[in-house]
Design a protein around this motif. Structure first.
Motif, PDB file in Angstrom:
ATOM      1  N   ARG A  17       0.824  -1.211   0.000  1.00  0.00           N
ATOM      2  CA  ARG A  17       0.000   0.000   0.000  1.00  0.00           C
ATOM      3  C   ARG A  17       0.856   1.258   0.000  1.00  0.00           C
ATOM      4  NH1 ARG A  17      -4.878  -0.211   3.937  1.00  0.00           N
ATOM      5  NH2 ARG A  17      -5.533   1.494   2.606  1.00  0.00           N
ATOM      6  N   LEU A  18       2.072   1.168   0.549  1.00  0.00           N
ATOM      7  CA  LEU A  18       2.985   2.314   0.477  1.00  0.00           C
ATOM      8  C   LEU A  18       3.283   2.663  -0.977  1.00  0.00           C
ATOM      9  CD1 LEU A  18       5.667   1.579   3.234  1.00  0.00           C
ATOM     10  CD2 LEU A  18       3.863   3.304   3.288  1.00  0.00           C
ATOM     11  N   TYR A  19       3.504   1.626  -1.793  1.00  0.00           N
ATOM     12  CA  TYR A  19       3.797   1.857  -3.214  1.00  0.00           C
ATOM     13  C   TYR A  19       2.562   2.394  -3.928  1.00  0.00           C
ATOM     14  CZ  TYR A  19       7.956  -0.720  -1.996  1.00  0.00           C
ATOM     15  OH  TYR A  19       9.110  -1.124  -1.386  1.00  0.00           O
ATOM     16  N   GLU A  20       1.397   1.867  -3.598  1.00  0.00           N
ATOM     17  CA  GLU A  20       0.155   2.379  -4.185  1.00  0.00           C
ATOM     18  C   GLU A  20      -0.060   3.831  -3.767  1.00  0.00           C
ATOM     19  OE1 GLU A  20      -2.659  -0.445  -2.702  1.00  0.00           O
ATOM     20  OE2 GLU A  20      -2.321  -1.843  -4.348  1.00  0.00           O
ATOM     21  N   TYR A  21       0.282   4.135  -2.521  1.00  0.00           N
ATOM     22  CA  TYR A  21       0.180   5.504  -2.003  1.00  0.00           C
ATOM     23  C   TYR A  21       1.066   6.431  -2.845  1.00  0.00           C
ATOM     24  CZ  TYR A  21       0.696   9.329   1.425  1.00  0.00           C
ATOM     25  OH  TYR A  21       0.725  10.545   2.054  1.00  0.00           O
ATOM     26  N   LEU A  22       2.296   6.018  -3.088  1.00  0.00           N
ATOM     27  CA  LEU A  22       3.216   6.821  -3.893  1.00  0.00           C
ATOM     28  C   LEU A  22       2.749   6.957  -5.333  1.00  0.00           C
ATOM     29  CD1 LEU A  22       6.523   5.436  -2.426  1.00  0.00           C
ATOM     30  CD2 LEU A  22       5.870   7.844  -2.460  1.00  0.00           C
ATOM     31  N   GLU A  29     -10.067   7.401   1.433  1.00  0.00           N
ATOM     32  CA  GLU A  29     -10.059   6.730   2.745  1.00  0.00           C
ATOM     33  C   GLU A  29      -8.757   5.964   2.957  1.00  0.00           C
ATOM     34  OE1 GLU A  29     -12.409   3.044   4.609  1.00  0.00           O
ATOM     35  OE2 GLU A  29     -13.700   4.752   4.086  1.00  0.00           O
ATOM     36  N   ASP A  30      -8.311   5.260   1.928  1.00  0.00           N
ATOM     37  CA  ASP A  30      -7.060   4.504   2.030  1.00  0.00           C
ATOM     38  C   ASP A  30      -5.855   5.436   2.164  1.00  0.00           C
ATOM     39  OD1 ASP A  30      -8.331   2.041   1.944  1.00  0.00           O
ATOM     40  OD2 ASP A  30      -8.118   1.851  -0.230  1.00  0.00           O
ATOM     41  N   LEU A  31      -5.900   6.584   1.485  1.00  0.00           N
ATOM     42  CA  LEU A  31      -4.825   7.569   1.624  1.00  0.00           C
ATOM     43  C   LEU A  31      -4.701   8.007   3.079  1.00  0.00           C
ATOM     44  CD1 LEU A  31      -5.383   9.883  -1.476  1.00  0.00           C
ATOM     45  CD2 LEU A  31      -3.407   8.413  -1.059  1.00  0.00           C
ATOM     46  N   LYS A  32      -5.827   8.264   3.703  1.00  0.00           N
ATOM     47  CA  LYS A  32      -5.843   8.684   5.103  1.00  0.00           C
ATOM     48  C   LYS A  32      -5.263   7.583   5.990  1.00  0.00           C
ATOM     49  CE  LYS A  32      -8.904  10.104   8.809  1.00  0.00           C
ATOM     50  NZ  LYS A  32     -10.264  10.143   9.302  1.00  0.00           N
ATOM     51  N   ASP A  33      -5.640   6.350   5.724  1.00  0.00           N
ATOM     52  CA  ASP A  33      -5.158   5.211   6.509  1.00  0.00           C
ATOM     53  C   ASP A  33      -3.636   5.091   6.411  1.00  0.00           C
ATOM     54  OD1 ASP A  33      -5.388   2.752   8.038  1.00  0.00           O
ATOM     55  OD2 ASP A  33      -5.039   1.702   6.140  1.00  0.00           O
ATOM     56  N   VAL A  34      -3.097   5.210   5.204  1.00  0.00           N
ATOM     57  CA  VAL A  34      -1.652   5.091   5.017  1.00  0.00           C
ATOM     58  C   VAL A  34      -0.941   6.258   5.690  1.00  0.00           C
ATOM     59  CG1 VAL A  34       0.227   5.076   3.324  1.00  0.00           C
ATOM     60  CG2 VAL A  34      -1.831   3.711   2.922  1.00  0.00           C
ATOM     61  N   ARG A  35      -1.455   7.470   5.535  1.00  0.00           N
ATOM     62  CA  ARG A  35      -0.841   8.639   6.195  1.00  0.00           C
ATOM     63  C   ARG A  35      -0.787   8.453   7.703  1.00  0.00           C
ATOM     64  NH1 ARG A  35      -4.364  12.456   2.920  1.00  0.00           N
ATOM     65  NH2 ARG A  35      -3.199  12.666   1.007  1.00  0.00           N
ATOM     66  N   TYR A  48       9.190   4.289   3.017  1.00  0.00           N
ATOM     67  CA  TYR A  48       8.564   5.312   2.188  1.00  0.00           C
ATOM     68  C   TYR A  48       9.619   6.329   1.722  1.00  0.00           C
ATOM     69  CZ  TYR A  48       5.896   9.556   1.160  1.00  0.00           C
ATOM     70  OH  TYR A  48       5.407  10.687   0.574  1.00  0.00           O
ATOM     71  N   ASP A  49      10.443   6.811   2.662  1.00  0.00           N
ATOM     72  CA  ASP A  49      11.474   7.796   2.318  1.00  0.00           C
ATOM     73  C   ASP A  49      12.475   7.235   1.320  1.00  0.00           C
ATOM     74  OD1 ASP A  49      10.291   9.623   4.036  1.00  0.00           O
ATOM     75  OD2 ASP A  49      11.718   9.274   5.672  1.00  0.00           O
ATOM     76  N   LEU A  50      12.886   5.979   1.523  1.00  0.00           N
ATOM     77  CA  LEU A  50      13.820   5.341   0.600  1.00  0.00           C
ATOM     78  C   LEU A  50      13.210   5.234  -0.794  1.00  0.00           C
ATOM     79  CD1 LEU A  50      16.474   3.871   0.004  1.00  0.00           C
ATOM     80  CD2 LEU A  50      15.378   1.767   0.802  1.00  0.00           C
ATOM     81  N   GLU A  51      11.954   4.830  -0.871  1.00  0.00           N
ATOM     82  CA  GLU A  51      11.292   4.710  -2.177  1.00  0.00           C
ATOM     83  C   GLU A  51      11.182   6.080  -2.854  1.00  0.00           C
ATOM     84  OE1 GLU A  51       9.588   2.892  -5.471  1.00  0.00           O
ATOM     85  OE2 GLU A  51      10.714   2.034  -3.813  1.00  0.00           O
ATOM     86  N   CYS A  52      10.933   7.126  -2.077  1.00  0.00           N
ATOM     87  CA  CYS A  52      10.882   8.483  -2.652  1.00  0.00           C
ATOM     88  C   CYS A  52      12.233   8.869  -3.253  1.00  0.00           C
ATOM     89  CB  CYS A  52      10.472   9.499  -1.585  1.00  0.00           C
ATOM     90  SG  CYS A  52       8.736   9.452  -1.140  1.00  0.00           S
ATOM     91  N   ILE A  53      13.312   8.527  -2.544  1.00  0.00           N
ATOM     92  CA  ILE A  53      14.654   8.833  -3.045  1.00  0.00           C
ATOM     93  C   ILE A  53      14.925   8.058  -4.327  1.00  0.00           C
ATOM     94  CG2 ILE A  53      17.120   8.538  -2.552  1.00  0.00           C
ATOM     95  CD1 ILE A  53      16.375   9.131   0.430  1.00  0.00           C
ATOM     96  N   ILE A  54      14.602   6.763  -4.322  1.00  0.00           N
ATOM     97  CA  ILE A  54      14.828   5.930  -5.505  1.00  0.00           C
ATOM     98  C   ILE A  54      14.056   6.471  -6.689  1.00  0.00           C
ATOM     99  CG2 ILE A  54      14.364   3.655  -6.512  1.00  0.00           C
ATOM    100  CD1 ILE A  54      14.994   2.510  -3.673  1.00  0.00           C
ATOM    101  N   ARG A  55      12.785   6.815  -6.478  1.00  0.00           N
ATOM    102  CA  ARG A  55      11.966   7.345  -7.576  1.00  0.00           C
ATOM    103  C   ARG A  55      12.528   8.658  -8.101  1.00  0.00           C
ATOM    104  NH1 ARG A  55       5.833   5.674  -7.188  1.00  0.00           N
ATOM    105  NH2 ARG A  55       6.083   3.587  -6.335  1.00  0.00           N
ATOM    106  N   SER A  56      13.034   9.485  -7.208  1.00  0.00           N
ATOM    107  CA  SER A  56      13.604  10.765  -7.614  1.00  0.00           C
ATOM    108  C   SER A  56      14.848  10.560  -8.478  1.00  0.00           C
ATOM    109  CB  SER A  56      13.952  11.583  -6.367  1.00  0.00           C
ATOM    110  OG  SER A  56      14.617  12.760  -6.718  1.00  0.00           O
ATOM    111  N   VAL A  57      15.717   9.638  -8.063  1.00  0.00           N
ATOM    112  CA  VAL A  57      16.938   9.361  -8.819  1.00  0.00           C
ATOM    113  C   VAL A  57      16.601   8.766 -10.187  1.00  0.00           C
ATOM    114  CG1 VAL A  57      19.012   7.898  -8.875  1.00  0.00           C
ATOM    115  CG2 VAL A  57      18.406   9.135  -6.786  1.00  0.00           C
ATOM    116  N   VAL A  58      15.660   7.831 -10.214  1.00  0.00           N
ATOM    117  CA  VAL A  58      15.267   7.215 -11.484  1.00  0.00           C
ATOM    118  C   VAL A  58      14.666   8.267 -12.413  1.00  0.00           C
ATOM    119  CG1 VAL A  58      13.663   5.596 -12.577  1.00  0.00           C
ATOM    120  CG2 VAL A  58      14.982   4.889 -10.572  1.00  0.00           C
TER     121      VAL A  58
END
Length: 88
Positions: A17-22, A29-35, A48-58
């Motif tokens: 769900r973290l990946y779906e959130y990103l 409702e699910d966005l609120k749950d993940v937050r 989550y932070d690591l995935e954000c960094i990876i996505r930014s670099v890619v």
């Protein structure tokens, strides 16, 4: 929603769900749950932070363009190889 001690405490579904959130693929409702979960789970927040960094670099890497001289050298070498193996 309890605190997590490690990623092992979070289900694979929770991590997915973290990946779906990103990806912006969750309902409001699910966005609120993940937050809310991210506010209480340090390990998921790190994931989550690591995935954000990876996505930014890619994303940044995908925007880089090879110089025309490199493209020309590659195409020239491909042509040479084709001639060498008898396909040109």
């Amino acid at each position: 929603m309890g605190d997590c001690q490690s990623l092992g405490d979070c289900s694979d579904e929770r991590i997915a769900r973290l990946y779906e959130y990103l990806d912006g693929a969750l309902s409001v409702e699910d966005l609120k749950d993940v937050r809310e979960h991210l506010e209480h789970c340090d390990d998921c927040t790190e994931e989550y932070d690591l995935e954000c960094i990876i996505r930014s670099v890619v994303k940044r890497s995908c925007q880089e363009v090879a110089p025309d001289t490199l493209k020309t050298r590659i195409m020239t070498r491909i042509s040479e190889i084709r001639v060498e193996v008898g396909h040109g």
